[in-house]
Design a protein around this motif. Structure first.
Motif, PDB file in Angstrom:
ATOM      1  N   ARG A  92     -27.735  53.362 -15.386  1.00  0.00           N
ATOM      2  CA  ARG A  92     -28.946  53.613 -16.182  1.00  0.00           C
ATOM      3  C   ARG A  92     -30.197  53.253 -15.382  1.00  0.00           C
ATOM      4  N   PHE A  93     -30.142  52.116 -14.704  1.00  0.00           N
ATOM      5  CA  PHE A  93     -31.292  51.706 -13.898  1.00  0.00           C
ATOM      6  C   PHE A  93     -31.562  52.706 -12.789  1.00  0.00           C
ATOM      7  N   GLY A  94     -30.499  53.103 -12.084  1.00  0.00           N
ATOM      8  CA  GLY A  94     -30.677  54.035 -10.977  1.00  0.00           C
ATOM      9  C   GLY A  94     -31.237  55.367 -11.426  1.00  0.00           C
ATOM     10  N   LEU A  95     -30.835  55.825 -12.610  1.00  0.00           N
ATOM     11  CA  LEU A  95     -31.328  57.100 -13.108  1.00  0.00           C
ATOM     12  C   LEU A  95     -32.766  57.003 -13.600  1.00  0.00           C
ATOM     13  N   ALA A  96     -33.141  55.837 -14.096  1.00  0.00           N
ATOM     14  CA  ALA A  96     -34.454  55.707 -14.724  1.00  0.00           C
ATOM     15  C   ALA A  96     -35.557  55.340 -13.737  1.00  0.00           C
ATOM     16  N   THR A  97     -35.243  54.552 -12.709  1.00  0.00           N
ATOM     17  CA  THR A  97     -36.292  54.069 -11.813  1.00  0.00           C
ATOM     18  C   THR A  97     -36.768  55.176 -10.885  1.00  0.00           C
ATOM     19  N   ALA A  98     -38.051  55.125 -10.594  1.00  0.00           N
ATOM     20  CA  ALA A  98     -38.647  56.125  -9.695  1.00  0.00           C
ATOM     21  C   ALA A  98     -39.040  55.514  -8.359  1.00  0.00           C
ATOM     22  N   ALA A  99     -38.631  54.279  -8.103  1.00  0.00           N
ATOM     23  CA  ALA A  99     -38.995  53.609  -6.858  1.00  0.00           C
ATOM     24  C   ALA A  99     -38.309  54.287  -5.668  1.00  0.00           C
ATOM     25  N   PRO A 100     -38.904  54.189  -4.485  1.00  0.00           N
ATOM     26  CA  PRO A 100     -38.319  54.836  -3.300  1.00  0.00           C
ATOM     27  C   PRO A 100     -36.938  54.286  -2.985  1.00  0.00           C
ATOM     28  N   GLY A 101     -36.054  55.163  -2.561  1.00  0.00           N
ATOM     29  CA  GLY A 101     -34.733  54.760  -2.108  1.00  0.00           C
ATOM     30  C   GLY A 101     -33.755  54.401  -3.201  1.00  0.00           C
ATOM     31  N   GLN A 102     -34.110  54.621  -4.470  1.00  0.00           N
ATOM     32  CA  GLN A 102     -33.227  54.213  -5.557  1.00  0.00           C
ATOM     33  C   GLN A 102     -32.235  55.322  -5.916  1.00  0.00           C
ATOM     34  N   ASN A 103     -31.641  55.923  -4.888  1.00  0.00           N
ATOM     35  CA  ASN A 103     -30.535  56.834  -5.142  1.00  0.00           C
ATOM     36  C   ASN A 103     -29.289  56.005  -5.436  1.00  0.00           C
ATOM     37  N   VAL A 104     -28.288  56.641  -6.016  1.00  0.00           N
ATOM     38  CA  VAL A 104     -27.165  55.900  -6.585  1.00  0.00           C
ATOM     39  C   VAL A 104     -25.869  56.248  -5.861  1.00  0.00           C
ATOM     40  N   PHE A 105     -25.089  55.225  -5.566  1.00  0.00           N
ATOM     41  CA  PHE A 105     -23.718  55.415  -5.083  1.00  0.00           C
ATOM     42  C   PHE A 105     -22.787  54.921  -6.177  1.00  0.00           C
ATOM     43  N   VAL A 106     -21.986  55.841  -6.722  1.00  0.00           N
ATOM     44  CA  VAL A 106     -21.032  55.488  -7.778  1.00  0.00           C
ATOM     45  C   VAL A 106     -19.681  55.244  -7.118  1.00  0.00           C
ATOM     46  N   ARG A 107     -19.189  54.030  -7.281  1.00  0.00           N
ATOM     47  CA  ARG A 107     -17.948  53.636  -6.621  1.00  0.00           C
ATOM     48  C   ARG A 107     -16.899  53.268  -7.670  1.00  0.00           C
ATOM     49  N   GLY A 108     -15.695  53.772  -7.469  1.00  0.00           N
ATOM     50  CA  GLY A 108     -14.594  53.317  -8.308  1.00  0.00           C
ATOM     51  C   GLY A 108     -14.047  54.334  -9.276  1.00  0.00           C
ATOM     52  N   LEU A 109     -14.838  55.354  -9.666  1.00  0.00           N
ATOM     53  CA  LEU A 109     -14.292  56.374 -10.558  1.00  0.00           C
ATOM     54  C   LEU A 109     -13.240  57.181  -9.811  1.00  0.00           C
ATOM     55  N   THR A 110     -12.126  57.444 -10.474  1.00  0.00           N
ATOM     56  CA  THR A 110     -11.037  58.157  -9.823  1.00  0.00           C
ATOM     57  C   THR A 110     -10.578  59.308 -10.702  1.00  0.00           C
ATOM     58  N   GLY A 111      -9.748  60.180 -10.103  1.00  0.00           N
ATOM     59  CA  GLY A 111      -9.187  61.294 -10.860  1.00  0.00           C
ATOM     60  C   GLY A 111      -9.895  62.596 -10.545  1.00  0.00           C
ATOM     61  N   THR A 112      -9.208  63.701 -10.824  1.00  0.00           N
ATOM     62  CA  THR A 112      -9.764  65.003 -10.504  1.00  0.00           C
ATOM     63  C   THR A 112     -10.953  65.352 -11.378  1.00  0.00           C
ATOM     64  N   GLY A 113     -11.070  64.735 -12.547  1.00  0.00           N
ATOM     65  CA  GLY A 113     -12.173  65.059 -13.440  1.00  0.00           C
ATOM     66  C   GLY A 113     -13.312  64.072 -13.385  1.00  0.00           C
ATOM     67  N   ARG A 114     -13.390  63.300 -12.312  1.00  0.00           N
ATOM     68  CA  ARG A 114     -14.393  62.241 -12.294  1.00  0.00           C
ATOM     69  C   ARG A 114     -15.814  62.774 -12.201  1.00  0.00           C
ATOM     70  N   MET A 115     -16.016  63.935 -11.539  1.00  0.00           N
ATOM     71  CA  MET A 115     -17.355  64.502 -11.483  1.00  0.00           C
ATOM     72  C   MET A 115     -17.792  64.971 -12.866  1.00  0.00           C
ATOM     73  N   THR A 116     -16.869  65.577 -13.603  1.00  0.00           N
ATOM     74  CA  THR A 116     -17.175  65.973 -14.981  1.00  0.00           C
ATOM     75  C   THR A 116     -17.475  64.749 -15.828  1.00  0.00           C
ATOM     76  N   LEU A 117     -16.695  63.685 -15.610  1.00  0.00           N
ATOM     77  CA  LEU A 117     -16.925  62.452 -16.364  1.00  0.00           C
ATOM     78  C   LEU A 117     -18.289  61.873 -16.043  1.00  0.00           C
ATOM     79  N   LEU A 118     -18.671  61.881 -14.779  1.00  0.00           N
ATOM     80  CA  LEU A 118     -19.977  61.343 -14.401  1.00  0.00           C
ATOM     81  C   LEU A 118     -21.101  62.165 -15.026  1.00  0.00           C
ATOM     82  N   LYS A 119     -20.945  63.482 -15.024  1.00  0.00           N
ATOM     83  CA  LYS A 119     -21.964  64.326 -15.653  1.00  0.00           C
ATOM     84  C   LYS A 119     -22.051  64.045 -17.141  1.00  0.00           C
ATOM     85  N   ARG A 120     -20.903  63.793 -17.766  1.00  0.00           N
ATOM     86  CA  ARG A 120     -20.899  63.464 -19.192  1.00  0.00           C
ATOM     87  C   ARG A 120     -21.600  62.128 -19.433  1.00  0.00           C
ATOM     88  N   LEU A 121     -21.375  61.172 -18.526  1.00  0.00           N
ATOM     89  CA  LEU A 121     -22.056  59.883 -18.656  1.00  0.00           C
ATOM     90  C   LEU A 121     -23.570  60.059 -18.594  1.00  0.00           C
TER      91      LEU A 121
END
Length: 799
Positions: free
Chosen positions: A52-81
């Motif tokens: 939530r913080f990474g998506l909301a902040t507009a400060a420089p360099g605040q791109n997000v690395f999501v670590r730990g989600l697994t499975g073939t549908g994890r990209m769909t799950l992340l989009k749902r999140l």
């Protein structure tokens, strides 16, 4: 194993300790049809807060690395999140490329309010089509024709006025100023006048040849003509100037008419798009048309493409933040591309209308989701993404993408970027990028770390039920009754392999759920039961356990030598595992040790054969340190010993067999036999503690299966580290065997307890004087070590 417990070993685990049970009666529902579905990730508050913080902040360099989600549908799950979080984003702009008339190979960028790019493109299409189809006809008006006629008449009058004095002089000399054809051109020439008519050169030559004009007359005429040539040249230049002036005035009149027509046509565009760059673009179109395209217009050449607008990034007004999932992050797909068109001559051509935006631009003002591993697998893609994020702009065709055979040299104006990139990857990639790329920690400052487990409590079980309810509803599967949910929760505990935890890797659980629904449909059941889940688990394992079955078969027929009963000196059954896709299978591994007087110390045969991995080698060195701790003699250890994994022809790694190796070595040293109906797993430290190891459940089951093949005797079992006892989650048939007293699992906290179980004798503890009790295993080990030293010393003396 109970007879040995009295000698100081650990107590066997009861059947209720070998498999945690989820009581179906406590679930509070009959089937998942009664459960409210849960769509998101469960039990990941810290990771969700970071996301939530990474998506909301507009400060420089605040791109997000999501670590730990697994499975073939994890990209769909992340989009749902992200849809659940509903992040806000700035008002994104539309981006359009247009022709740069001053520098055609550098297409110009128009930045417009959201939702306006497509509207400008439509309006400019109308302008282009008018220019191509209707402008020529629009110029054919009575007023314009009258204006042209007036200019023509005025031009003729000016020319007549300019040439009149010269023509009068020519007339006095018997000459005239006449327009003659010279090929496709019309030229003015001085001709002789005969009988009041100008005579063309070919006719005059005929008169000369026939004698009608004498040579003297001809020469005289030529002299008169020559005398007027200087004046003729001056008057010709004046006439040419007047004609050019007339043509320019005519063209200017037409251009003014074109400007007037286009002004009316472009008026609404200027009103709807007051941006300075749009106005400049419209002005450039007018000037280009008036100065460079009038001849093409007369010849009906289609040049309308030059005036069209290419909205490379356009949005619908009022739409939500763009969330773009890039599944194929090639350089072209990320940054965009420029198409090419091959003409009849074979030459390739590109223009501003062939520019295509990549996912970086489509996600501008929003979010771009990429699999880190896929990104790094594409040549140059990671470097370009980092550059775009660092500079804050995207160049659709960077110079690195140009190749010698590419005809297009277009370099569109860079576009300012405001995009949040979310990379999805594992721990290995994260640490590799952090160490190897200095830009990574500056550009991806937010880590959303999703754990692979959640607490095994009422809330965790309720989350499981909610996820299972969602999947059965979304996929149209039969509802699960509470016994099925309980079995799946238990299987989640097994996959987690951690005391008090459940796995969050729902991919495997959901596959079992789908197969259980299939089993239920085969049986004609309307709901899925716990028995269906057990059958689905059995089928899943059966499909992948052929290597394990073949291995057990080789043991049963004696090809692989294992001993499952009795005792033996210097031999023990260790436990190892093999992988079969997502599943792990355990099996016994015979370890042997030999020893005699000498000075070489303990030799690891696998290490000498280059088959030992680094962790296994480290465990072996720890074994040597523990041996010194246990013996603590007042003399050097003088013996040669070797330890080997028998019938092992591949690499060996891990330290989970170091405890078994220690027992085997002490057996060889003392001559005290070890039980062969007991297998052992567990690492050791230099003080004698048994340390935790992985895959304990699978190792227990692997030895149980082999024992079952040979026949359960009631004395067989496995020694495991006490620290991993809470992680055990064995199959139902193993639990049943332990309940029936035909198999046992015994935790041990120290090597002393393991030695006592394996030998049936007290391992021994040092008293206040540092001595072991007489008759204990370690007392005999100390005494035998002295005998080896004395033998070695005697042998040295004889030399």
């Amino acid at each position: 194993m109970s007879a040995q417990d009295e000698q100081g070993g650990g107590r066997p685990m009861g059947p209720e300790q070998l498999r945690w049970r989820c009581d179906p009666g406590r679930l509070g529902f009959e089937t998942t049809a009664e459960v409210e579905p849960i769509a998101g990730v469960v039990g990941q508050d810290t990771a969700m807060e970071a996301l939530r913080f990474g998506l909301a902040t507009a400060a420089p360099g605040q791109n997000v690395f999501v670590r730990g989600l697994t499975g073939t549908g994890r990209m769909t799950l992340l989009k749902r999140l992200m849809e659940e979080i509903k992040p806000s984003c700035p008002e994104t702009k539309d981006r359009c490329y247009v022709r740069n008339f001053k520098n055609p190979d550098r297409p110009a960028l128009l930045t417009l309010p959201r939702g306006r790019g497509r509207a400008l493109a439509r309006m400019m299409d109308e302008v282009a089509e008018f220019v191509q189809r209707d402008l020529k006809q629009a110029l054919e008006t009575d007023a314009l024709r009258a204006g042209r006629a007036a200019l023509e008449e005025e031009s003729h009058a000016q020319i007549a006025t300019a040439t009149k004095p010269f023509e009068e002089e020519l007339a006095k000399a018997g000459l005239g100023l006449v327009q003659v054809n010279a090929g496709s051109m019309v030229q003015t020439a001085i001709l002789p006048i005969v009988d009041g008519k100008p005579i063309p050169p070919d006719v005059y030559q005929h008169l000369r040849e026939t004698g009608q004009v004498t040579e003297e007359q001809h020469d005289e005429t030529q002299k008169r003509i020559q005398s007027f040539m200087r004046g003729f040249e001056e008057i010709s230049r004046e006439v040419e100037r007047l004609r050019n002036e007339h043509m320019e005035r005519t063209r200017e009149m037409v251009r003014n008419q074109v400007r007037s027509i286009l002004a009316r046509l472009m008026g609404p565009i200027r009103e709807h798009f007051p941006q300075e760059r749009v106005g400049r673009f419209l002005d450039d179109i007018v000037e280009d048309l008036c100065k460079h395209r009038m001849e093409a217009l007369e010849k009906d050449v289609d040049f309308s493409r030059l005036y069209r607008v290419n909205p490379v990034v356009d949005h619908e007004a009022g739409t939500e933040c763009p969330v773009v999932v890039e599944t194929s992050p090639t350089l072209r797909n990320l940054l965009g591309s420029i198409d090419q068109r091959v003409g009849a001559s074979g030459a390739a051509h590109s223009d501003h209308m062939m520019i295509r935006a990549g996912s970086l631009l489509r996600a501008d003002g929003g979010y771009l989701l990429i699999e880190a591993r896929d990104l790094l697998a594409e040549p140059g893609a990671w470097r370009m993404l980092v550059r775009a994020l660092r500079c804050g702009r995207a160049e659709i065709v960077p110079s690195e993408m140009m190749t010698p055979w590419m005809a297009s040299t277009l370099k569109p104006e860079p576009i300012e970027l405001n995009v949040k990139v979310i990379l999805l990857g594992d721990s290995g990639l994260y640490y590799a990028l952090d160490q190897l790329d200095p830009d990574f920690p500056e550009l991806f400052k937010v880590l959303a770390d999703f754990d692979s487990v959640i607490d095994r409590d009422d809330a965790g079980i309720a989350h499981y039920a909610g996820v299972l309810a969602r999947v059965t509803k979304e996929e149209g599967l039969a509802a699960l009754d509470r016994s099925a949910v309980a079995e799946l929760v238990e299987h989640g505990a097994r996959i987690a392999a951690k005391n008090g935890k459940l796995t969050t890797r729902f991919g495997r659980l959901l596959d079992i759920t789908r197969e259980a629904a299939f089993v239920a449909s085969e049986n004609g059941e309307v709901t899925v039961t716990g028995a269906d889940v057990r059958e689905a688990v059995r089928r899943t394992r059966r499909r992948a356990d052929l290597p394990a079955r073949k291995f057990r078969e080789l043991m049963h027929i004696g090809t692989i030598d294992v001993t499952m009963s009795g005792t033996a000196v210097g031999q023990i059954n260790g436990l190892a595992v093999i992988q079969a896709g997502p599943l792990t299978y355990g099996f016994p591994q015979r370890i042997t040790a030999t020893i005699g007087p000498g000075t070489a110390g303990v030799v690891n045969i696998e290490h000498e054969a280059d088959l030992s991995g680094s962790i296994h080698t480290k465990g072996f060195y720890i074994l040597s340190g523990l041996l010194r701790t246990l013996l603590q003699t007042d003399h050097p250890l003088a013996f040669d010993a070797s330890i080997a994994f028998e019938q092992s022809y591949g690499g060996i790694d891990g330290d989970s067999a170091s405890g078994a190796e220690m027992c085997c070595l002490l057996s060889a040293l003392t001559g005290i036999a070890l039980r062969q109906d007991i297998a052992m797993t567990g690492a050791i430290d230099q003080t004698g503690k048994l340390m935790a190891v992985g895959a304990v459940t699978e190792k227990i089951e692997g030895f149980f299966d082999v024992c079952s093949d040979f026949g359960l005797t009631g004395t067989q079992g496995v020694i495991i580290p006490e620290s991993t006892a809470g992680d055990v989650m064995v199959r139902h048939d193993v639990v049943d065997a332990v309940r029936a007293g035909t198999f046992s699992v015994c935790p041990a906290s120290t090597i002393h307890e393991a030695i006592s179980i394996m030998t049936g004798r007290d391992a021994g503890r040092r008293d206040g004087q540092g001595k072991y009790p007489a008759g204990s295993v370690l007392c005999e080990a100390v005494e035998q070590a002295r005998r080896y030293w004395e033998a070695s010393k005697s042998a040295m003396g004889h030399r």
